[in-house]
Design an enzyme around this catalytic site. Structure first.
Site, mmCIF file in Angstrom:
data_model
loop_
_atom_site.group_PDB
_atom_site.id
_atom_site.type_symbol
_atom_site.label_atom_id
_atom_site.label_comp_id
_atom_site.label_asym_id
_atom_site.label_seq_id
_atom_site.Cartn_x
_atom_site.Cartn_y
_atom_site.Cartn_z
ATOM 1 N N GLY A 181 0.861 -1.182 0.000
ATOM 2 C CA GLY A 181 0.000 0.000 0.000
ATOM 3 C C GLY A 181 0.900 1.236 0.000
ATOM 4 O O GLY A 181 1.869 1.295 0.770
ATOM 5 N N ASP A 240 -1.682 4.928 -6.145
ATOM 6 C CA ASP A 240 -0.246 4.767 -5.876
ATOM 7 C C ASP A 240 0.548 5.940 -6.416
ATOM 8 O O ASP A 240 1.667 6.205 -5.978
ATOM 9 C CB ASP A 240 0.265 3.468 -6.494
ATOM 10 C CG ASP A 240 -0.279 2.291 -5.708
ATOM 11 O OD1 ASP A 240 -1.427 1.891 -5.977
ATOM 12 O OD2 ASP A 240 0.417 1.832 -4.784
ATOM 13 N N GLN A 263 -5.832 -8.647 -2.354
ATOM 14 C CA GLN A 263 -5.877 -7.664 -1.257
ATOM 15 C C GLN A 263 -7.318 -7.328 -0.861
ATOM 16 O O GLN A 263 -7.583 -7.005 0.291
ATOM 17 C CB GLN A 263 -5.165 -6.360 -1.662
ATOM 18 C CG GLN A 263 -3.668 -6.488 -1.816
ATOM 19 C CD GLN A 263 -3.279 -6.756 -3.261
ATOM 20 O OE1 GLN A 263 -4.007 -7.409 -3.996
ATOM 21 N NE2 GLN A 263 -2.124 -6.275 -3.666
HETATM 22 O O1 MRU Z 1 0.496 -3.791 -4.648
HETATM 23 P P1 MRU Z 1 -0.097 -3.083 -3.466
HETATM 24 O O2 MRU Z 1 -0.935 -3.944 -2.586
HETATM 25 O O3 MRU Z 1 0.967 -2.305 -2.707
HETATM 26 O O4 MRU Z 1 -1.044 -2.010 -4.127
HETATM 27 C C1 MRU Z 1 -1.828 -1.189 -3.321
HETATM 28 C C2 MRU Z 1 -2.759 -0.340 -4.061
HETATM 29 O O5 MRU Z 1 -2.795 -0.326 -5.278
HETATM 30 C C3 MRU Z 1 -3.620 0.582 -3.264
HETATM 31 O O6 MRU Z 1 -4.854 0.760 -3.865
HETATM 32 C C4 MRU Z 1 -2.901 1.935 -3.185
HETATM 33 O O7 MRU Z 1 -1.613 1.769 -2.682
HETATM 34 C C5 MRU Z 1 -3.617 2.908 -2.376
HETATM 35 S S1 MRU Z 1 -3.539 2.466 -0.693
HETATM 36 C C6 MRU Z 1 -3.923 3.666 0.348
#
Ligand code: MRU
Length: 347
Positions: free
Chosen positions: A48, A237, A196
């Site tokens: 995240g 992100d 997730q």
């Molecule tokens: O691959 P991840 O689990 O790190 O990706 C996370 C996401 O895409 C979330 O939607 C994003 O980081 C926003 S979290 C507040």
């Protein structure tokens, strides 16, 4: 409210909830070794965008705590190497680089002693942590204005407490709406390949008794066509000055479907997720291990072992599909380039 502490500084040690083990085990891991923490980001024990920024800042603080020398210049060069190590953990979420830039600015300051530099580094990491929780609560307040009593909100991946230092971004908005008395429901997409949504978003919402229904990713069109979704809220992100939203793979598909069905689609992110400098073509979309697609969570093989696979972890949603971007400084709407530039202008 269930107070999840996904990551914490314990004075020379860092403790985190291993999100790879959820929802089966609530396993907390502790280390004083920055390399172990870097590995936790790479393997997605910590994931995240805001959470990996905080974790990296804590990693630099760990290295600072461990240093036993007395030479400030040597200490600085050790810390800059550690910053470089963390910058290679994951390429897409800009919060990582935002946090590392802050840490680097502190490291490059003027210090009379190793102790003075060490204290400044630890203080900055804790500031990044504290600011994240506060910012998420502000996001929740801004975003919940967009939610009506009785709405069903669809969310993707996990943009919750588990993706931040606490409270969450898109789930922070949902939390705020729920605790301010709005009777809402949530639809969570499972979010292949790392699940997730199924593992983390459902776990978080269930802990707090917020009604949640799980769907597989390929059911989004169906639920939207049946009028079962009032609004979509996702995290991000990286958001470009142009308003392009880079988020978990599948977000673009949701946005296209929301647009087709005339359902408002919002991205929720702190201003630390806004990347005002990169051009679209400069953004690296992380390509992860193909086995994440061939197998379910590294265990059950669901195809032929050597089949070709692509596994981009993120996709890009163009600005015309985004109804608004919720930030701690307010809601940004079209025209994004103009409004984001204005929002980021120092006051
Ligand atoms: O691959 P991840 O689990 O790190 O990706 C996370 C996401 O895409 C979330 O939607 C994003 O980081 C926003 S979290 C507040």
């Amino acid at each position: 409210m269930f107070n999840i502490k996904p990551i914490e500084w314990l004075g020379g040690r860092v403790r985190w909830l291993n999100t790879l083990k959820l929802p089966w085990d609530e396993e907390y891991v502790e280390t004083e070794d920055y390399e172990r923490l870097a590995k936790a980001i790479e393997t997605m024990e910590i994931r995240g965008a805001p959470a990996i920024g905080v974790a990296a800042a804590f990693g630099i603080a760990l290295a600072a705590t461990k240093y036993e020398g007395v030479d400030v210049l040597e200490f600085k060069s050790v810390l800059l190497k550690v910053i470089n190590r963390f910058s290679r953990t994951r390429p897409t979420a800009v919060n990582l680089f935002w946090a590392l830039n802050r840490m680097e600015r502190v490291v490059r300051g003027d210090y009379a002693s190793v102790d003075e530099l060490r204290e400044s580094v630890v203080r900055e990491a804790l500031r990044i942590y504290d600011e994240d929780v506060r910012t998420n609560k502000a996001l929740g307040e801004v975003g919940s204005e967009l939610i009506n009593d009785g709405d069903t909100v669809l969310t993707h991946c996990n943009a919750g407490a588990l993706a931040t230092a606490g409270y969450g971004t898109a789930l922070g908005v949902i939390r705020h709406a729920w605790y301010s008395g709005k009777k809402i429901k949530v639809i969570a997409t499972e979010t292949r390949p790392m699940l997730q949504g199924a593992r983390l978003t459902v776990w978080e919402l269930k802990k707090e008794g917020i009604p949640v229904t799980l769907i597989s990713d390929n059911m989004v069109g169906y639920v939207m066509s049946k009028g079962l979704v009032s609004k979509v809220f996702v995290g991000a992100d990286r958001i470009l000055r142009t308003g392009h939203v880079i988020n978990k793979i599948g977000t673009y598909t949701l946005a296209v479907l929301a647009h087709y069905h005339k359902i408002p689609f919002y991205a929720v992110a702190p201003t630390s997720t806004i990347d005002p400098v990169s051009r679209l073509e400069d953004v690296v979309i992380e390509e992860r291990n193909p086995d994440e697609v061939r197998k379910i969570l590294g265990k059950l093989l669901i195809t032929i072992p050597d089949v070709d696979v692509i596994n981009p972890a993120f996709d890009i949603t163009p600005p015309h599909l985004v109804s608004g971007i919720v930030t701690e400084k307010g809601l940004i709407t079209q025209p994004y380039e103009e409004n984001i530039t204005r929002l980021l202008k120092p006051t």
